[in-house]
Design an enzyme around this catalytic site. Structure first.
Site, short mmCIF file in Angstrom:
data_model
loop_
_atom_site.label_atom_id
_atom_site.label_comp_id
_atom_site.label_asym_id
_atom_site.label_seq_id
_atom_site.Cartn_x
_atom_site.Cartn_y
_atom_site.Cartn_z
NE ARG A 30 -2.30 -2.05 3.24
CZ ARG A 30 -2.75 -2.33 4.46
NH1 ARG A 30 -3.83 -1.74 4.91
NH2 ARG A 30 -2.12 -3.21 5.23
CE LYS A 43 31.56 20.57 -0.50
NZ LYS A 43 32.23 19.84 -1.59
C1 UD1 Z 1 -2.18 -6.81 11.05
C2 UD1 Z 1 -3.16 -7.71 11.82
C3 UD1 Z 1 -4.45 -6.94 12.05
C4 UD1 Z 1 -4.16 -5.66 12.80
C5 UD1 Z 1 -3.09 -4.83 12.08
C6 UD1 Z 1 -2.62 -3.69 12.95
C7 UD1 Z 1 -2.71 -10.02 11.15
C8 UD1 Z 1 -3.19 -11.18 10.33
N1 UD1 Z 1 -3.45 -8.91 11.07
O1 UD1 Z 1 -2.79 -6.53 9.80
O2 UD1 Z 1 -5.35 -7.73 12.82
O3 UD1 Z 1 -5.35 -4.91 12.96
O4 UD1 Z 1 -1.94 -5.63 11.79
O5 UD1 Z 1 -1.73 -2.87 12.27
O6 UD1 Z 1 -1.75 -10.13 11.85
N2 UD1 Z 1 4.66 -9.00 8.10
C9 UD1 Z 1 5.65 -9.95 8.04
N3 UD1 Z 1 5.46 -11.04 7.24
C10 UD1 Z 1 4.35 -11.22 6.51
C11 UD1 Z 1 3.33 -10.24 6.59
C12 UD1 Z 1 3.52 -9.15 7.40
O7 UD1 Z 1 6.69 -9.80 8.68
O8 UD1 Z 1 4.25 -12.22 5.81
C13 UD1 Z 1 4.89 -7.82 8.95
C14 UD1 Z 1 4.81 -6.53 8.15
O9 UD1 Z 1 6.11 -6.15 7.69
C15 UD1 Z 1 4.28 -5.54 9.18
C16 UD1 Z 1 3.48 -6.42 10.14
O10 UD1 Z 1 3.87 -7.75 9.92
O11 UD1 Z 1 5.32 -4.92 9.91
C17 UD1 Z 1 1.98 -6.29 9.91
O12 UD1 Z 1 1.70 -6.63 8.58
P1 UD1 Z 1 0.60 -5.88 7.75
O13 UD1 Z 1 0.56 -6.45 6.38
O14 UD1 Z 1 0.72 -4.40 7.90
O15 UD1 Z 1 -0.69 -6.40 8.54
P2 UD1 Z 1 -2.08 -5.75 8.55
O16 UD1 Z 1 -2.82 -6.15 7.33
O17 UD1 Z 1 -1.96 -4.31 8.85
MG MG Z 2 -0.18 -2.94 9.11
#
Ligand code: UD1
Ligand code: MG
Length: 434
Positions: free
Chosen positions: A17, A327
């Site tokens: 996003r 600089k």
């Molecule tokens: C996640 C939560 C959601 C919560 C939200 C809060 C889950 C399934 N959902 O959703 O309930 O409301 O955070 O911000 O956990 N990441 C990894 N590996 C992956 C996917 C993500 O390390 O395979 C990390 C991302 O880098 C990020 C964090 O996990 O730092 C959260 O991932 P993101 O995709 O932002 O989750 P949300 O859809 O926001």
């Molecule tokens: Mg998130």
């Protein structure tokens, strides 16, 4: 003082996003990648901090290693086990309690995490109440407490109405993770392994789940460029409030940008629109309106309005006026009031740099030094072709191109075409109106 607590920071996601070629967690807030702010807060409370990486892992690791030496990196098998549950599958925490943080929450502080440190529950999880819960996982709570978390993409119409959302931070007993991680499935709308599914599994086994109400100011996640901008506003407010408490005066602070690594000492004044970045150290100095100070040092000096100190400029007892760019130069007791470029220069006490002075430090291939001694008076519109040494007590006449490599102590340097004044030329050229 570190607690008996392991911290795992999830930073493997793509962050699609953000619509960027740069991994989400490397986007800067107040001059540093957002992930580094979370690691910094984590190291204040834990001696065992791991960062889970996958997407652009080399870049993320290299960037974090430039800030920290004492953290572990864990690589997620994101192809086979995508999702936040997959992210924690390879971790090996040292301590019995594991705090899971998201790499996209740059506003977290160690103080804001105190509730998780204090909790004795099997799982403590973060909740906030939002008027617009869009995008977050909804937390379903009954009289018996937290029941489960459902992701927006999997939620029913009724579940979507729920305004308690999962902020995405949890503490788990290590045994809870060991037991339930192998039970996660990816049978959901995103075909991902959701860490959030552990809640329902633990609830079915009657484990204790403590919901902790947290505030958006510390726990808000960054998922878009708009979120990044609002997180920056909060971080900037914290940085400026800190320095004002230390006695720095700021005019219209909301228009000033100061990076986290900048340090002020003594009595400093910063006017509106100033931008101060990198490892700048500002001691008893005045930064006037709309000036930019990058990675520079100022002691008892002033710059601007609209002055520009580029990296590695060191000013002591010096006045830099409007439209002057400096600089990689060291200026001690110097006045350069207007419209000049001083690059790769060393200028000593009592010297005055006239308007429009340019150090010609670059010949298209290499950069060269200009050294100017004490009590040198440089007339307006002077070019100094570097390398050049101008010794003490020298006068340079206005309009001179200094092309000698050395001007001796006490001399006058002048290079001018002899001026002519041609009588009545104007009238011959334009004619007379009467
Ligand atoms: C996640 C939560 C959601 C919560 C939200 C809060 C889950 C399934 N959902 O959703 O309930 O409301 O955070 O911000 O956990 N990441 C990894 N590996 C992956 C996917 C993500 O390390 O395979 C990390 C991302 O880098 C990020 C964090 O996990 O730092 C959260 O991932 P993101 O995709 O932002 O989750 P949300 O859809 O926001
Ligand atoms: Mg998130």
């Amino acid at each position: 003082m570190p607690h008996k607590l392991s911290i795992v920071i999830l930073a493997a996601g793509k962050g699609s996003r953000m619509k960027s070629d740069t991994a989400k967690v490397l986007h800067p807030i107040s001059g540093k990648p957002m992930l580094s702010h979370i690691i910094k807060a984590s190291l204040e409370i834990s001696d065992d901090v791991s960062v889970v990486v996958a997407h652009q892992k080399e870049r993320v690791i290299e960037s974090m290693q430039s800030y920290f030496s004492d953290i572990n990196f864990v690589v997620q098998d994101a192809d086979n086990f995508p999702g936040t549950g997959g992210a924690v599958m390879n971790i090996t925490p040292k301590n019995e309690k594991v705090l899971v943080l998201n790499g996209d929450m740059p506003l977290i502080t160690s103080k804001a995490l105190q509730g998780f440190i204090d909790s004795n529950a099997d799982i403590a999880m973060s909740i906030f109440d939002l008027v617009n819960p869009d995008g977050y996982g909804r937390v379903i709570i009954s009289e018996a407490g937290v029941e489960y978390i459902v992701e927006q993409k999997d939620a029913s119409v009724e579940e979507l109405m729920v305004t308690h959302v999962n902020a995405g931070i949890y503490s788990f007993k290590k045994s809870v993770l060991q037991k339930y991680l192998p039970q996660l499935s990816n049978a959901n709308a995103q075909s991902e392994y959701y860490l959030t599914d552990i809640i329902a599994l633990a609830k079915a086994d009657n484990l204790t789940i403590e919901p902790l109400l947290v505030d958006e100011e510390h726990f808000k996640g960054v998922n878009s460029k708009a979120d990044l901008a609002s997180a920056e506003v909060i971080m900037q407010r914290r940085i400026k409030e800190h320095w004002m408490t230390q006695g720095v005066s700021m005019q219209l602070p909301e228009t000033i940008y100061i990076e986290e690594s900048v340090v002020f000492e003594g009595e400093c004044i910063i006017e509106n629109g100033a931008r101060i970045t990198g490892n700048s150290l500002i001691i008893n100095s005045h930064i006037k309106a709309h000036s930019v100070v990058e990675d520079s040092k100022m002691i008892n000096s002033d710059v601007g309005p609209m002055g520009h100190l580029r990296p590695l400029s060191h000013l002591t007892d010096t006045h830099i006026g409007n439209f002057v760019e400096v600089k990689k130069s060291t200026l001690t007791g110097v006045k350069a009031g207007h419209l000049s470029y001083l690059g790769d220069a060393t200028i000593d006490t009592g010297s005055n740099i006239g308007a429009g002075t340019i150090t010609c430090n670059y010949d298209g291939k290499n950069k060269y030094q200009t050294i100017i001694g004490k009590n040198v008076f440089i007339g307006s519109d002077t070019q100094i072709v570097a390398p050049c040494v101008i010794e003490d007590d020298v006068m340079i006449a206005a309009g001179t191109t200094v092309s000698a490599q050395k001007i001796e102590k006490g001399s006058l340097a002048i290079s001018r075409v002899k001026m002519k004044s041609i009588k009545n030329f104007f009238y011959k050229f334009f004619g007379t109106s009467s």
